[in-house]
Design a protein around this motif. Structure first.
Motif, PDB file in Angstrom:
ATOM      1  N   ASP A   1       0.850  -1.229  -0.149  1.00 25.17           N
ATOM      2  CA  ASP A   1       0.107  -0.139  -0.114  1.00 25.17           C
ATOM      3  C   ASP A   1       0.933   1.424   0.115  1.00 25.17           C
ATOM      4  OD1 ASP A   1      -1.938   1.848   0.043  1.00 25.17           O
ATOM      5  OD2 ASP A   1      -2.613   1.423   2.316  1.00 25.17           O
ATOM      6  N   TRP A   2       1.552   1.516  -1.122  1.00 18.40           N
ATOM      7  CA  TRP A   2       2.376   2.651  -1.217  1.00 18.40           C
ATOM      8  C   TRP A   2       1.488   4.151  -1.076  1.00 18.40           C
ATOM      9  CZ3 TRP A   2       7.302   1.976  -1.409  1.00 18.40           C
ATOM     10  CH2 TRP A   2       7.674   0.889  -1.793  1.00 18.40           C
ATOM     11  N   ASP A   3       0.452   4.275  -1.414  1.00 16.94           N
ATOM     12  CA  ASP A   3      -0.384   5.203  -1.101  1.00 16.94           C
ATOM     13  C   ASP A   3      -0.645   5.585   0.323  1.00 16.94           C
ATOM     14  OD1 ASP A   3      -1.528   7.638  -2.815  1.00 16.94           O
ATOM     15  OD2 ASP A   3      -3.439   6.811  -1.984  1.00 16.94           O
TER      16      ASP A   3
ATOM     17  N   GLU B   1       0.858   8.339   5.561  1.00 14.78           N
ATOM     18  CA  GLU B   1       1.631   8.364   7.106  1.00 14.78           C
ATOM     19  C   GLU B   1       2.701   9.041   6.916  1.00 14.78           C
ATOM     20  OE1 GLU B   1       2.515   4.222   7.785  1.00 14.78           O
ATOM     21  OE2 GLU B   1       0.393   3.411   7.847  1.00 14.78           O
ATOM     22  N   LYS B   2       3.744   9.101   5.622  1.00 17.34           N
ATOM     23  CA  LYS B   2       4.827   9.987   5.620  1.00 17.34           C
ATOM     24  C   LYS B   2       4.376  11.420   5.778  1.00 17.34           C
ATOM     25  CE  LYS B   2       9.363  10.336   4.831  1.00 17.34           C
ATOM     26  NZ  LYS B   2      10.362   9.664   5.503  1.00 17.34           N
TER      27      LYS B   2
ATOM     28  N   GLY C   1      -2.693  14.894  -0.764  1.00 15.67           N
ATOM     29  CA  GLY C   1      -3.050  13.908   0.202  1.00 15.67           C
ATOM     30  C   GLY C   1      -3.282  12.445  -0.283  1.00 15.67           C
ATOM     31  N   ASP C   2      -3.873  12.200  -1.653  1.00 19.20           N
ATOM     32  CA  ASP C   2      -3.982  11.055  -2.205  1.00 19.20           C
ATOM     33  C   ASP C   2      -3.164  11.263  -3.340  1.00 19.20           C
ATOM     34  OD1 ASP C   2      -4.913   9.058  -3.580  1.00 19.20           O
ATOM     35  OD2 ASP C   2      -7.079   9.308  -3.178  1.00 19.20           O
ATOM     36  N   LEU C   3      -1.807  10.543  -3.415  1.00 14.18           N
ATOM     37  CA  LEU C   3      -0.995  10.594  -4.451  1.00 14.18           C
ATOM     38  C   LEU C   3      -1.326   9.693  -5.594  1.00 14.18           C
ATOM     39  CD1 LEU C   3       1.821  11.327  -5.539  1.00 14.18           C
ATOM     40  CD2 LEU C   3       2.710   9.253  -4.270  1.00 14.18           C
ATOM     41  N   ARG C   4      -1.966   8.465  -5.417  1.00 10.10           N
ATOM     42  CA  ARG C   4      -2.646   7.590  -6.530  1.00 10.10           C
ATOM     43  C   ARG C   4      -3.622   8.416  -7.250  1.00 10.10           C
ATOM     44  NH1 ARG C   4      -2.529   2.200  -7.236  1.00 10.10           N
ATOM     45  NH2 ARG C   4      -1.649   1.785  -5.267  1.00 10.10           N
TER      46      ARG C   4
ATOM     47  N   THR D   1      11.301  14.737   2.993  1.00  8.96           N
ATOM     48  CA  THR D   1      10.228  14.804   2.500  1.00  8.96           C
ATOM     49  C   THR D   1       9.704  13.526   1.622  1.00  8.96           C
ATOM     50  OG1 THR D   1      10.355  16.948   1.805  1.00  8.96           O
ATOM     51  CG2 THR D   1       8.483  16.038   0.291  1.00  8.96           C
ATOM     52  N   PRO D   2       8.471  13.234   1.582  1.00 11.49           N
ATOM     53  CA  PRO D   2       8.219  11.843   0.917  1.00 11.49           C
ATOM     54  C   PRO D   2       8.795  12.040  -0.875  1.00 11.49           C
ATOM     55  CG  PRO D   2       5.989  12.556   2.028  1.00 11.49           C
ATOM     56  CD  PRO D   2       7.191  13.606   2.092  1.00 11.49           C
ATOM     57  N   ASP D   3       9.395  10.793  -0.930  1.00 12.37           N
ATOM     58  CA  ASP D   3      10.364  10.963  -2.220  1.00 12.37           C
ATOM     59  C   ASP D   3       9.713  10.269  -3.408  1.00 12.37           C
ATOM     60  OD1 ASP D   3      10.969   8.530  -1.305  1.00 12.37           O
ATOM     61  OD2 ASP D   3      12.874   8.950  -0.758  1.00 12.37           O
ATOM     62  N   ASP D   4      10.833   9.972  -4.349  1.00  7.01           N
ATOM     63  CA  ASP D   4      10.425   9.349  -5.530  1.00  7.01           C
ATOM     64  C   ASP D   4      10.063   8.174  -5.748  1.00  7.01           C
ATOM     65  OD1 ASP D   4      12.893   8.868  -5.001  1.00  7.01           O
ATOM     66  OD2 ASP D   4      13.795   9.292  -6.612  1.00  7.01           O
ATOM     67  N   VAL D   5      10.337   7.332  -4.591  1.00  5.66           N
ATOM     68  CA  VAL D   5      10.122   5.863  -4.528  1.00  5.66           C
ATOM     69  C   VAL D   5       8.587   5.437  -4.758  1.00  5.66           C
ATOM     70  CG1 VAL D   5      10.243   5.743  -2.148  1.00  5.66           C
ATOM     71  CG2 VAL D   5      10.653   3.528  -3.313  1.00  5.66           C
ATOM     72  N   PHE D   6       7.718   6.630  -3.747  1.00  8.46           N
ATOM     73  CA  PHE D   6       6.430   6.273  -3.772  1.00  8.46           C
ATOM     74  C   PHE D   6       5.829   6.214  -5.118  1.00  8.46           C
ATOM     75  CE2 PHE D   6       7.598   7.449   0.537  1.00  8.46           C
ATOM     76  CZ  PHE D   6       6.998   6.737   1.267  1.00  8.46           C
ATOM     77  N   VAL D   7       6.294   7.559  -5.824  1.00  4.00           N
ATOM     78  CA  VAL D   7       5.568   7.763  -7.277  1.00  4.00           C
ATOM     79  C   VAL D   7       5.909   6.709  -8.143  1.00  4.00           C
ATOM     80  CG1 VAL D   7       5.883   9.256  -9.302  1.00  4.00           C
ATOM     81  CG2 VAL D   7       5.733  10.451  -6.869  1.00  4.00           C
TER      82      VAL D   7
END
Length: 272
Positions: free
Chosen positions: A7-9, A14-15, A142-145, A186-192
């Motif tokens: 669940d990356w999103d 959380e981050k 808030g909702d990257l996906r 900061t939340p980074d590129d791995v999530f994207v």
């Protein structure tokens, strides 16, 4: 567990909660409006815009959507190279600065939208554009996906997204620790990357290493900059003043800058 089941999103959300900034649109708008007058100064020597523009494909007959356009460095450049541009930002003050620059350059092909990306409905509020660019604009979503899904939906030809790749150097960490704040990246590129992969989008990925030296006239000028950027308390301001006096580097021209200014951004782009 398979990689695709992560669940990356959820981890992104959380981050986000570890950071002090608010996800409330009204709070964000007030904050960006406050910073608008400083933004050109902060970005005056930033290598990032030119490096990004070198990689964005444009055509004289294409349309461009600039999400989180800020003061419009990319929107202005796009308006000179494309048929029309939609500049979207949460800050009315940022858009006002962009409008003044566009008028000064006699550019009449920019549409200004004072909205959040989250509030936009593709097809109703805006039509699809040939090029969609989210330049350093997703860090506070808030909702990257959902943001990435809409970016993909809005693009007819190409989509470009840049995400934080990590700062090279310890100055930011040491500064925050000196004023008594906890450093959280900061939340980074791995999530994207992983969310795009789960969406069955396989982007090209490039690393943009950019210098952004911010040149201050003196220590108090630097302190004012950090007060605006971080909303320092009176106690933090005193600590920040002491830190800056001992850690800024004096240049030959008499101005001051931070000793490490390299930042890495990850550029994700894909063809529809």
């Amino acid at each position: 567990m398979e990689v695709g089941d992560i669940d990356w999103d959820g981890m992104w959300r959380e981050k986000q909660q570890t950071h002090s900034f608010s996800s409330d649109p009204d709070s964000q708008q007030r904050r960006w409006d406050q910073m608008a007058s400083w933004y050109r100064f902060w970005s005056e020597h930033d290598e990032y815009p030119s490096k990004l523009l070198q990689r964005v494909q444009m055509d004289r007959e294409w349309s461009v959507l600039d999400i989180g356009c800020g003061i419009g460095t990319l929107s202005i450049a796009a308006a000179m190279r494309a048929k029309r541009v939609t500049a979207l930002d949460i800050s009315a003050q940022m858009l006002d600065i962009l409008k003044i620059d566009a008028e000064r350059r006699h550019l009449g092909n920019i549409r200004y939208l004072h909205r959040t990306w989250e509030s936009i409905a593709i097809g109703a509020d805006i039509k699809a554009h040939d090029i969609v660019v989210a330049s350093r604009a997703i860090a506070r979503t808030g909702d990257l996906r959902e943001s990435l899904r809409k970016i993909n939906q809005a693009a007819r030809q190409f989509a470009y997204v840049t995400a934080w790749g990590g700062e090279q150097g310890d100055f930011s960490r040491e500064f925050l620790e000196a004023i008594g704040r906890r450093y959280t990246n900061t939340p980074d590129d791995v999530f994207v990357f992983n969310i795009l992969h789960q969406m069955e989008i396989h982007p090209n990925v490039e690393q943009l290493e950019c210098r952004n030296p911010i040149l201050y006239t003196d220590h108090e000028h630097a302190l004012q900059s950090y007060q605006m950027l971080l909303n320092l308390t009176p106690e933090e301001t005193d600590l920040a003043r002491d830190f800056l006096k001992t850690h800024l580097t004096r240049r030959r021209d008499g101005r001051y800058e931070t000793p490490e200014t390299k930042v890495r951004w990850s550029l994700f782009w894909w063809k529809k």
